[in-house]
Design a protein around this motif. Structure first.
Motif, PDB file in Angstrom:
ATOM      1  N   LYS A 181       4.278 -15.416  -8.944  1.00 39.25           N
ATOM      2  CA  LYS A 181       4.624 -14.039  -9.301  1.00 39.25           C
ATOM      3  C   LYS A 181       3.425 -13.118  -9.094  1.00 39.25           C
ATOM      4  CE  LYS A 181       6.408 -11.186 -13.092  1.00 39.25           C
ATOM      5  NZ  LYS A 181       5.713 -10.031 -12.633  1.00 39.25           N
ATOM      6  N   GLU A 182       2.236 -13.581  -9.487  1.00 38.70           N
ATOM      7  CA  GLU A 182       1.024 -12.785  -9.292  1.00 38.70           C
ATOM      8  C   GLU A 182       0.775 -12.534  -7.806  1.00 38.70           C
ATOM      9  OE1 GLU A 182      -2.148 -14.859 -11.230  1.00 38.70           O
ATOM     10  OE2 GLU A 182      -1.451 -14.330 -13.236  1.00 38.70           O
ATOM     11  N   ASN A 183       0.992 -13.572  -6.987  1.00 37.03           N
ATOM     12  CA  ASN A 183       0.780 -13.426  -5.540  1.00 37.03           C
ATOM     13  C   ASN A 183       1.771 -12.437  -4.934  1.00 37.03           C
ATOM     14  OD1 ASN A 183      -1.333 -15.231  -5.544  1.00 37.03           O
ATOM     15  ND2 ASN A 183      -0.071 -16.986  -4.979  1.00 37.03           N
ATOM     16  N   VAL A 184       3.023 -12.520  -5.337  1.00 34.12           N
ATOM     17  CA  VAL A 184       4.033 -11.602  -4.817  1.00 34.12           C
ATOM     18  C   VAL A 184       3.712 -10.170  -5.256  1.00 34.12           C
ATOM     19  CG1 VAL A 184       6.470 -10.926  -4.953  1.00 34.12           C
ATOM     20  CG2 VAL A 184       5.854 -13.316  -4.593  1.00 34.12           C
ATOM     21  N   ASP A 185       3.348  -9.982  -6.521  1.00 36.88           N
ATOM     22  CA  ASP A 185       2.987  -8.655  -7.011  1.00 36.88           C
ATOM     23  C   ASP A 185       1.792  -8.095  -6.238  1.00 36.88           C
ATOM     24  OD1 ASP A 185       5.028  -8.730  -8.870  1.00 36.88           O
ATOM     25  OD2 ASP A 185       3.719  -9.247 -10.568  1.00 36.88           O
ATOM     26  N   ALA A 186       0.789  -8.930  -6.017  1.00 39.79           N
ATOM     27  CA  ALA A 186      -0.390  -8.495  -5.269  1.00 39.79           C
ATOM     28  C   ALA A 186      -0.025  -8.129  -3.841  1.00 39.79           C
ATOM     29  CB  ALA A 186      -1.457  -9.590  -5.284  1.00 39.79           C
ATOM     30  N   ALA A 187       0.827  -8.928  -3.215  1.00 38.47           N
ATOM     31  CA  ALA A 187       1.246  -8.641  -1.840  1.00 38.47           C
ATOM     32  C   ALA A 187       2.000  -7.318  -1.758  1.00 38.47           C
ATOM     33  CB  ALA A 187       2.100  -9.786  -1.300  1.00 38.47           C
ATOM     34  N   LEU A 188       2.873  -7.063  -2.734  1.00 38.55           N
ATOM     35  CA  LEU A 188       3.617  -5.800  -2.730  1.00 38.55           C
ATOM     36  C   LEU A 188       2.691  -4.600  -2.930  1.00 38.55           C
ATOM     37  CD1 LEU A 188       6.815  -6.798  -4.748  1.00 38.55           C
ATOM     38  CD2 LEU A 188       6.650  -6.276  -2.304  1.00 38.55           C
ATOM     39  N   LYS A 189       1.717  -4.752  -3.821  1.00 42.18           N
ATOM     40  CA  LYS A 189       0.748  -3.667  -4.025  1.00 42.18           C
ATOM     41  C   LYS A 189      -0.087  -3.438  -2.766  1.00 42.18           C
ATOM     42  CE  LYS A 189       0.347  -4.220  -9.017  1.00 42.18           C
ATOM     43  NZ  LYS A 189      -0.477  -4.724 -10.128  1.00 42.18           N
ATOM     44  N   ALA A 190      -0.502  -4.517  -2.136  1.00 38.89           N
ATOM     45  CA  ALA A 190      -1.291  -4.401  -0.908  1.00 38.89           C
ATOM     46  C   ALA A 190      -0.475  -3.745   0.195  1.00 38.89           C
ATOM     47  CB  ALA A 190      -1.773  -5.779  -0.460  1.00 38.89           C
ATOM     48  N   PHE A 191       0.804  -4.117   0.298  1.00 42.63           N
ATOM     49  CA  PHE A 191       1.673  -3.506   1.300  1.00 42.63           C
ATOM     50  C   PHE A 191       1.819  -2.005   1.044  1.00 42.63           C
ATOM     51  CE2 PHE A 191       5.895  -2.159   2.762  1.00 42.63           C
ATOM     52  CZ  PHE A 191       5.753  -2.400   4.120  1.00 42.63           C
ATOM     53  N   GLY A 192       1.986  -1.627  -0.226  1.00 54.67           N
ATOM     54  CA  GLY A 192       2.101  -0.209  -0.565  1.00 54.67           C
ATOM     55  C   GLY A 192       0.844   0.566  -0.208  1.00 54.67           C
ATOM     56  N   ALA A 193      -0.320  -0.006  -0.511  1.00 53.02           N
ATOM     57  CA  ALA A 193      -1.590   0.647  -0.189  1.00 53.02           C
ATOM     58  C   ALA A 193      -1.768   0.772   1.322  1.00 53.02           C
ATOM     59  CB  ALA A 193      -2.748  -0.136  -0.792  1.00 53.02           C
ATOM     60  N   THR A 194      -1.413  -0.278   2.043  1.00 53.91           N
ATOM     61  CA  THR A 194      -1.524  -0.249   3.505  1.00 53.91           C
ATOM     62  C   THR A 194      -0.580   0.785   4.102  1.00 53.91           C
ATOM     63  OG1 THR A 194      -2.132  -2.584   3.505  1.00 53.91           O
ATOM     64  CG2 THR A 194      -1.403  -1.661   5.593  1.00 53.91           C
ATOM     65  N   SER A 195       0.617   0.858   3.575  1.00 56.38           N
ATOM     66  CA  SER A 195       1.595   1.824   4.059  1.00 56.38           C
ATOM     67  C   SER A 195       1.094   3.257   3.882  1.00 56.38           C
ATOM     68  CB  SER A 195       2.917   1.628   3.309  1.00 56.38           C
ATOM     69  OG  SER A 195       3.868   2.560   3.732  1.00 56.38           O
ATOM     70  N   LYS A 196       0.540   3.555   2.709  1.00 58.89           N
ATOM     71  CA  LYS A 196      -0.012   4.891   2.468  1.00 58.89           C
ATOM     72  C   LYS A 196      -1.170   5.183   3.414  1.00 58.89           C
ATOM     73  CE  LYS A 196       1.175   5.244  -2.415  1.00 58.89           C
ATOM     74  NZ  LYS A 196       0.662   5.264  -3.794  1.00 58.89           N
ATOM     75  N   GLY A 197      -2.015   4.192   3.636  1.00 60.63           N
ATOM     76  CA  GLY A 197      -3.150   4.375   4.538  1.00 60.63           C
ATOM     77  C   GLY A 197      -2.733   4.631   5.970  1.00 60.63           C
ATOM     78  N   VAL A 198      -1.745   3.893   6.433  1.00 65.79           N
ATOM     79  CA  VAL A 198      -1.248   4.087   7.800  1.00 65.79           C
ATOM     80  C   VAL A 198      -0.607   5.465   7.938  1.00 65.79           C
ATOM     81  CG1 VAL A 198       0.453   3.262   9.485  1.00 65.79           C
ATOM     82  CG2 VAL A 198      -1.007   1.638   8.287  1.00 65.79           C
ATOM     83  N   GLN A 199       0.055   5.899   6.895  1.00 68.70           N
ATOM     84  CA  GLN A 199       0.644   7.234   6.902  1.00 68.70           C
ATOM     85  C   GLN A 199      -0.456   8.300   7.014  1.00 68.70           C
ATOM     86  OE1 GLN A 199       2.983   7.987   3.371  1.00 68.70           O
ATOM     87  NE2 GLN A 199       4.681   8.713   4.614  1.00 68.70           N
TER      88      GLN A 199
END
Length: 114
Positions: A13-31
């Protein structure tokens, strides 16, 4: 056995949560990168168009060389500034994407004994 399962489930669960947060941060950065690149392209096009318009009305070779030299100098300085800004954005994206995993990595890496 049940305790091991719960530990694995919690870690997953911690890994999935971390991956989702990382994906969100990456998405904002790419934007942010896309917006920055679009703005730079627009400004570059406008500067090039303005230079062509100036060159079209020139009567002497000296004036044409002056306009062209000014344009090249300004374009180069703008390019260097843009490359620096893009590099900073990429570094920020990498940092933001790694942040969610810091705690997980800290747990996984044993501390050296003194």
């Amino acid at each position: 056995m049940i305790q091991q399962f719960e530990t694995i489930q919690k870690a997953s669960k911690e890994n999935v949560d971390a991956a989702l947060k990382a994906f969100g941060a990456t998405s904002k950065g790419v934007q942010a990168l896309a917006v920055e690149t679009t703005d730079y392209a627009k400004k570059s096009f406008e500067a090039g168009t303005a230079t062509i318009e100036k060159l079209a009305g020139v009567k002497t070779l000296d004036k044409a060389i002056e306009i062209q030299s000014d344009y090249v100098k300004t374009a180069f300085e703008g390019y260097v500034a843009q490359v620096t800004k893009i590099g900073e954005l990429y570094a920020a994206i990498a940092k933001d994407a790694y942040k969610p995993f810091e705690g997980i990595v800290a747990k996984a890496v044993p501390t050296p004994a003194k």
